[in-house]
Design an enzyme around this catalytic site. Structure first.
Site, PDB file in Angstrom:
ATOM      1  N   TYR A 151     -32.993-140.048   8.747  1.00  5.66           N
ATOM      2  CA  TYR A 151     -32.278-139.051   7.934  1.00  5.66           C
ATOM      3  C   TYR A 151     -30.768-139.115   8.201  1.00  5.66           C
ATOM      4  CZ  TYR A 151     -31.560-134.250   6.064  1.00  5.66           C
ATOM      5  OH  TYR A 151     -31.147-133.132   5.375  1.00  5.66           O
ATOM      6  N   LYS A 155     -27.933-139.998   5.528  1.00  5.23           N
ATOM      7  CA  LYS A 155     -26.903-139.011   5.191  1.00  5.23           C
ATOM      8  C   LYS A 155     -25.500-139.511   5.556  1.00  5.23           C
ATOM      9  CE  LYS A 155     -29.596-135.816   3.406  1.00  5.23           C
ATOM     10  NZ  LYS A 155     -29.482-135.456   1.974  1.00  5.23           N
TER      11      LYS A 155
HETATM   12  P1  NAI Z   1     -36.653-128.937  -0.212  1.00  3.11           P
HETATM   13  O1  NAI Z   1     -37.672-129.845   0.382  1.00  3.11           O
HETATM   14  O2  NAI Z   1     -36.883-127.479  -0.123  1.00  3.11           O
HETATM   15  O3  NAI Z   1     -36.416-129.323  -1.746  1.00  3.11           O
HETATM   16  C1  NAI Z   1     -36.189-130.650  -2.130  1.00  3.11           C
HETATM   17  C2  NAI Z   1     -36.496-130.841  -3.593  1.00  3.11           C
HETATM   18  O4  NAI Z   1     -36.267-132.227  -3.912  1.00  3.11           O
HETATM   19  C3  NAI Z   1     -37.961-130.546  -3.943  1.00  3.11           C
HETATM   20  O5  NAI Z   1     -38.034-129.748  -5.116  1.00  3.11           O
HETATM   21  C4  NAI Z   1     -38.569-131.922  -4.163  1.00  3.11           C
HETATM   22  O6  NAI Z   1     -39.627-131.940  -5.140  1.00  3.11           O
HETATM   23  C5  NAI Z   1     -37.374-132.726  -4.637  1.00  3.11           C
HETATM   24  N1  NAI Z   1     -37.536-134.156  -4.377  1.00  3.11           N
HETATM   25  C6  NAI Z   1     -37.928-134.749  -3.224  1.00  3.11           C
HETATM   26  N2  NAI Z   1     -37.980-136.071  -3.375  1.00  3.11           N
HETATM   27  C7  NAI Z   1     -37.604-136.343  -4.647  1.00  3.11           C
HETATM   28  C8  NAI Z   1     -37.488-137.532  -5.414  1.00  3.11           C
HETATM   29  N3  NAI Z   1     -37.778-138.732  -4.903  1.00  3.11           N
HETATM   30  N4  NAI Z   1     -37.091-137.437  -6.706  1.00  3.11           N
HETATM   31  C9  NAI Z   1     -36.826-136.228  -7.244  1.00  3.11           C
HETATM   32  N5  NAI Z   1     -36.928-135.070  -6.586  1.00  3.11           N
HETATM   33  C10 NAI Z   1     -37.330-135.125  -5.290  1.00  3.11           C
HETATM   34  O7  NAI Z   1     -35.279-129.359   0.477  1.00  3.11           O
HETATM   35  P2  NAI Z   1     -33.876-128.554   0.605  1.00  3.11           P
HETATM   36  O8  NAI Z   1     -33.830-127.903   1.916  1.00  3.11           O
HETATM   37  O9  NAI Z   1     -33.649-127.752  -0.609  1.00  3.11           O
HETATM   38  O10 NAI Z   1     -32.870-129.770   0.659  1.00  3.11           O
HETATM   39  C11 NAI Z   1     -32.106-130.203  -0.451  1.00  3.11           C
HETATM   40  C12 NAI Z   1     -31.077-131.209   0.030  1.00  3.11           C
HETATM   41  O11 NAI Z   1     -30.237-130.597   0.998  1.00  3.11           O
HETATM   42  C13 NAI Z   1     -31.697-132.429   0.692  1.00  3.11           C
HETATM   43  O12 NAI Z   1     -30.938-133.591   0.350  1.00  3.11           O
HETATM   44  C14 NAI Z   1     -31.539-132.122   2.167  1.00  3.11           C
HETATM   45  O13 NAI Z   1     -31.501-133.292   2.939  1.00  3.11           O
HETATM   46  C15 NAI Z   1     -30.221-131.383   2.167  1.00  3.11           C
HETATM   47  N6  NAI Z   1     -30.000-130.544   3.339  1.00  3.11           N
HETATM   48  C16 NAI Z   1     -30.774-129.427   3.551  1.00  3.11           C
HETATM   49  C17 NAI Z   1     -30.524-128.639   4.661  1.00  3.11           C
HETATM   50  C18 NAI Z   1     -31.292-127.382   4.932  1.00  3.11           C
HETATM   51  O14 NAI Z   1     -31.014-126.745   5.956  1.00  3.11           O
HETATM   52  N7  NAI Z   1     -32.237-126.974   4.099  1.00  3.11           N
HETATM   53  C19 NAI Z   1     -29.473-128.970   5.626  1.00  3.11           C
HETATM   54  C20 NAI Z   1     -28.721-130.150   5.289  1.00  3.11           C
HETATM   55  C21 NAI Z   1     -28.995-130.889   4.180  1.00  3.11           C
END
Ligand code: NAI
Length: 247
Positions: A151, A155
């Site tokens: 990851y 990133k």
């Molecule tokens: P989450 O797991 O709650 O939501 C991710 C969404 O992306 C889901 O709706 C999923 O269906 C979709 N997804 C996954 N793989 C996919 C693909 N191949 N094609 C299309 N859609 C896809 O994750 P969250 O927490 O909302 O994270 C969103 C972004 O923020 C990610 O890139 C994550 O790495 C980043 N992030 C999140 C943090 C956190 O604390 N939640 C912290 C730092 C970064």
């Protein structure tokens, strides 16, 4: 309504950060394509019930042809593309010495290569248009984090990709910035509440100087600013939204 008349794509918008970002962009007047592997119908309904303009589109961002089709869909549906938010991402955590190549490849394919496809396809169109805003969601983990070699590498790659895209397109009316969320409460992070009777969650909270997890709207607010005309002289930046967690 800083984004009146603008058209945006947000990937991974079915839930979590992406949904929060899409809602904020729609509140600011943008028409938004909520792109996700799973249909984003519920998120779309929340936006349209609130008077916003939005549509769901199913895509796997790790497939280049699907991302091309997504960008074409937005342009056909709403007439143009102004804002591309590459947010979709996954994690498959584990110590490096035990990490399978499968989990390495999967995270790189979605988090880094998927962001490359989204950035590239949007930029091809935006260069012709002479205007665009690319906002890539990286993570504070890009600086290195125990259990997240795949990851963190993906990133960090997003940061390099973003800064290069910014420099290559700075004279084309396109800005390109990365946001590094710290610890935001979503489905991705809520899994920690189940680990060691919640001790894993509490341990993360203890690393946040503000003492609590952020909300998707905290990230949405930064995306809306970067997408607006107020941010027209800001490009190639990496902006933390982490309650002081990321140093
Ligand atoms: P989450 O797991 O709650 O939501 C991710 C969404 O992306 C889901 O709706 C999923 O269906 C979709 N997804 C996954 N793989 C996919 C693909 N191949 N094609 C299309 N859609 C896809 O994750 P969250 O927490 O909302 O994270 C969103 C972004 O923020 C990610 O890139 C994550 O790495 C980043 N992030 C999140 C943090 C956190 O604390 N939640 C912290 C730092 C970064």
């Amino acid at each position: 309504m800083r984004l009146e008349g603008k058209v945006a794509i947000v990937t991974g918008a079915g839930r979590g950060l992406g949904k929060g970002i899409a809602k904020k962009l729609a509140e600011e007047g943008a028409s938004v394509v909520l792109a996700d592997m799973n249909p984003a119908d519920e998120a779309v309904k929340e936006i349209t019930d609130n008077g916003g303009t939005a549509v769901s589109y199913t895509v796997n961002i790790s497939e280049q042809e699907e991302v091309k089709a997504l960008v074409n869909f937005a342009i056909e549906k709403y007439g143009t593309l102004d804002i591309m938010v590459n947010n979709a991402g996954i994690n498959r955590d584990g110590m490096l010495h035990k990490m399978s190549k499968e989990n390495w490849d999967l995270v790189i394919a979605v988090d880094l290569t998927g962001t490359f496809y989204g950035t590239q396809e949007a930029i091809k169109y935006m260069r012709e248009k002479g205007y665009g805003r690319i906002i890539n969601i990286s993570s504070g983990s890009w600086l290195g984090n125990i259990g997240q070699a795949n990851y963190a590498a993906a990133k960090a790659g997003v940061v390099g990709l973003t800064k290069t895209a910014a420099r290559e397109n700075a004279k084309k009316g396109i800005t390109c910035n990365a946001i590094c969320p710290g610890f935001i409460e979503t489905d991705m992070t809520s899994k920690l509440k189940e680990v060691n009777d919640g001790a894993a969650w509490e341990s993360m909270i203890s690393r946040v100087p503000m003492g609590y997890a952020g909300k998707p709207s905290d990230v949405g607010n930064m995306v809306a600013f970067l997408a607006s005309d107020e941010a027209s002289y800001i490009t190639s930046e990496v902006i933390n939204v982490g309650g002081g967690m990321i140093v």
